[in-house]
Enzyme design. Structure first.
Site, PDB file in Angstrom:
ATOM      1  N   ARG A  68       0.900  -1.130   0.148  1.00 32.85           N
ATOM      2  CA  ARG A  68      -0.151  -0.125   0.154  1.00 32.85           C
ATOM      3  C   ARG A  68       0.653   1.002   0.543  1.00 32.85           C
ATOM      4  O   ARG A  68       0.715   1.902  -0.773  1.00 32.85           O
ATOM      5  CB  ARG A  68      -0.859   0.146   1.121  1.00 32.85           C
ATOM      6  N   MET A  93     -10.911   0.516  -7.411  1.00 26.61           N
ATOM      7  CA  MET A  93     -11.921  -0.608  -6.596  1.00 26.61           C
ATOM      8  C   MET A  93     -10.811  -0.321  -5.452  1.00 26.61           C
ATOM      9  O   MET A  93     -10.410  -1.661  -4.787  1.00 26.61           O
ATOM     10  CB  MET A  93     -11.925  -1.763  -7.122  1.00 26.61           C
ATOM     11  N   ARG A  94      -9.812  -0.217  -4.899  1.00 26.38           N
ATOM     12  CA  ARG A  94      -9.221   0.327  -4.123  1.00 26.38           C
ATOM     13  C   ARG A  94      -9.098   1.393  -3.327  1.00 26.38           C
ATOM     14  O   ARG A  94      -9.892   2.275  -2.962  1.00 26.38           O
ATOM     15  CB  ARG A  94      -8.057   0.851  -4.164  1.00 26.38           C
ATOM     16  N   LEU A  96      -8.638   3.314  -0.098  1.00 27.60           N
ATOM     17  CA  LEU A  96      -7.264   4.453  -0.066  1.00 27.60           C
ATOM     18  C   LEU A  96      -7.214   5.046   1.476  1.00 27.60           C
ATOM     19  O   LEU A  96      -8.043   4.876   2.429  1.00 27.60           O
ATOM     20  CB  LEU A  96      -7.185   5.365  -0.215  1.00 27.60           C
ATOM     21  N   ASN A 110     -16.574  10.704  -4.357  1.00 27.55           N
ATOM     22  CA  ASN A 110     -16.835   9.030  -4.920  1.00 27.55           C
ATOM     23  C   ASN A 110     -17.822   9.186  -5.137  1.00 27.55           C
ATOM     24  O   ASN A 110     -18.677   9.503  -4.494  1.00 27.55           O
ATOM     25  CB  ASN A 110     -15.903   8.289  -3.319  1.00 27.55           C
ATOM     26  N   HIS A 112     -21.265   6.243  -5.576  1.00 29.81           N
ATOM     27  CA  HIS A 112     -21.099   4.570  -4.980  1.00 29.81           C
ATOM     28  C   HIS A 112     -22.502   4.081  -4.937  1.00 29.81           C
ATOM     29  O   HIS A 112     -23.875   5.349  -4.752  1.00 29.81           O
ATOM     30  CB  HIS A 112     -21.038   4.457  -2.871  1.00 29.81           C
ATOM     31  N   GLU A 150     -11.589   8.897   6.128  1.00 32.96           N
ATOM     32  CA  GLU A 150     -10.220   7.882   5.988  1.00 32.96           C
ATOM     33  C   GLU A 150     -11.383   6.662   6.442  1.00 32.96           C
ATOM     34  O   GLU A 150     -10.749   5.449   6.490  1.00 32.96           O
ATOM     35  CB  GLU A 150      -9.593   7.890   7.780  1.00 32.96           C
ATOM     36  N   ALA A 182     -28.731   7.302 -12.209  1.00 35.16           N
ATOM     37  CA  ALA A 182     -28.463   8.274 -10.652  1.00 35.16           C
ATOM     38  C   ALA A 182     -26.973   8.479 -11.652  1.00 35.16           C
ATOM     39  O   ALA A 182     -26.555   9.322 -11.006  1.00 35.16           O
ATOM     40  CB  ALA A 182     -28.466   7.438  -9.657  1.00 35.16           C
ATOM     41  N   GLU A 183     -26.769   7.196 -10.996  1.00 38.02           N
ATOM     42  CA  GLU A 183     -25.096   7.671 -11.275  1.00 38.02           C
ATOM     43  C   GLU A 183     -24.539   8.755 -12.036  1.00 38.02           C
ATOM     44  O   GLU A 183     -23.041   9.830 -12.090  1.00 38.02           O
ATOM     45  CB  GLU A 183     -23.824   6.507 -10.730  1.00 38.02           C
TER      46      GLU A 183
END
Ligand code: GAR
Length: 201
Positions: A68, A93-94, A96, A110, A112, A150, A182-183
């Site tokens: 990481r 798809m990670r 952080l 982001n 979702h 976080e 939506a997105e």
């Protein structure tokens, strides 16, 4: 005179339909405070990279090979060198680390594919989100754009849009409806909102 624009990096891992929605919004003149400066992928053959290249946006691939810290440092080096103001996670798809997110407080967003706080957090990504929504039996799902902090999927919400779940939906069918309804709408709209506030503050 042109208004000020925020320099934006979009992080991707896959097909990049959300990136495409941002590119299309830019081309339609709907992102006057956004400069799409860079697309970063952690997957070297992600189709999102092709979309970026076709749109004339610089691309970088940063694979997570050595853990990481090295991965995040390599990304941060690029972001600082390019003087990036805002980050969009668009199908990235990670997760952080707090070290990383602390560099971009309320400067990273982001998308979702559920109505947070349902079906979110660690382990809920991509089709898994829609599988969980269908197996729970919810009649309404949707998408959320939020600031990244976080806590996975835990930052302040910027926009949400509800989408109907229909009888006979498969995870793939529901995913597509949530993207279309939506997105692809709230991600570009949220980006412009955050960018405008950023350059005007
Ligand atoms: C989108 O549905 C996005 O919301 C989701 O993955 C898909 C990526 O599609 N992201 C997550 O689940 C992140 N937790 P795309 O590559 O076509 O934009």
């Amino acid at each position: 005179m042109d208004n000020k624009k925020a320099k934006v990096a979009v992080f991707v891992s896959g097909g990049g339909t959300n990136l495409q929605a941002i590119i299309d919004a830019r081309d339609a003149g709907k992102l006057p405070h956004v400069e799409l400066a860079l697309v970063i992928s952690d997957v070297k053959d992600a189709y999102a990279l092709t979309r970026a290249e076709k749109a004339g946006i610089e691309t970088k691939v940063v694979e997570r090979n050595d853990g990481r810290e090295a991965f995040e440092k390599a990304i941060l080096d690029i972001l600082f060198e390019k003087e990036i103001d805002l980050i969009v996670l668009a199908g990235f798809m990670r997760i952080l680390s707090a070290d990383f997110t602390s560099h971009f407080p309320e400067r990273m967003i982001n998308v979702h594919p559920s109505l947070i706080p349902s079906f979110c957090g660690k382990g809920f990504y991509g089709l898994r989100v829609h599988e969980a929504a269908l197996s729970y039996g919810v009649k309404v799902s949707g998408a959320t754009v939020h600031f990244v902090n976080e806590i996975p999927d835990g930052g302040r919400i910027i926009m949400q849009k509800a989408v109907e779940v229909k009888d006979g939906d498969t995870p793939e069918i529901l995913q597509r409806r949530i993207m279309e309804e939506a997105e692809w709408k709230i991600l570009p709209a949220s980006l412009e909102k955050v960018a405008k506030e950023y350059v005007e503050k």
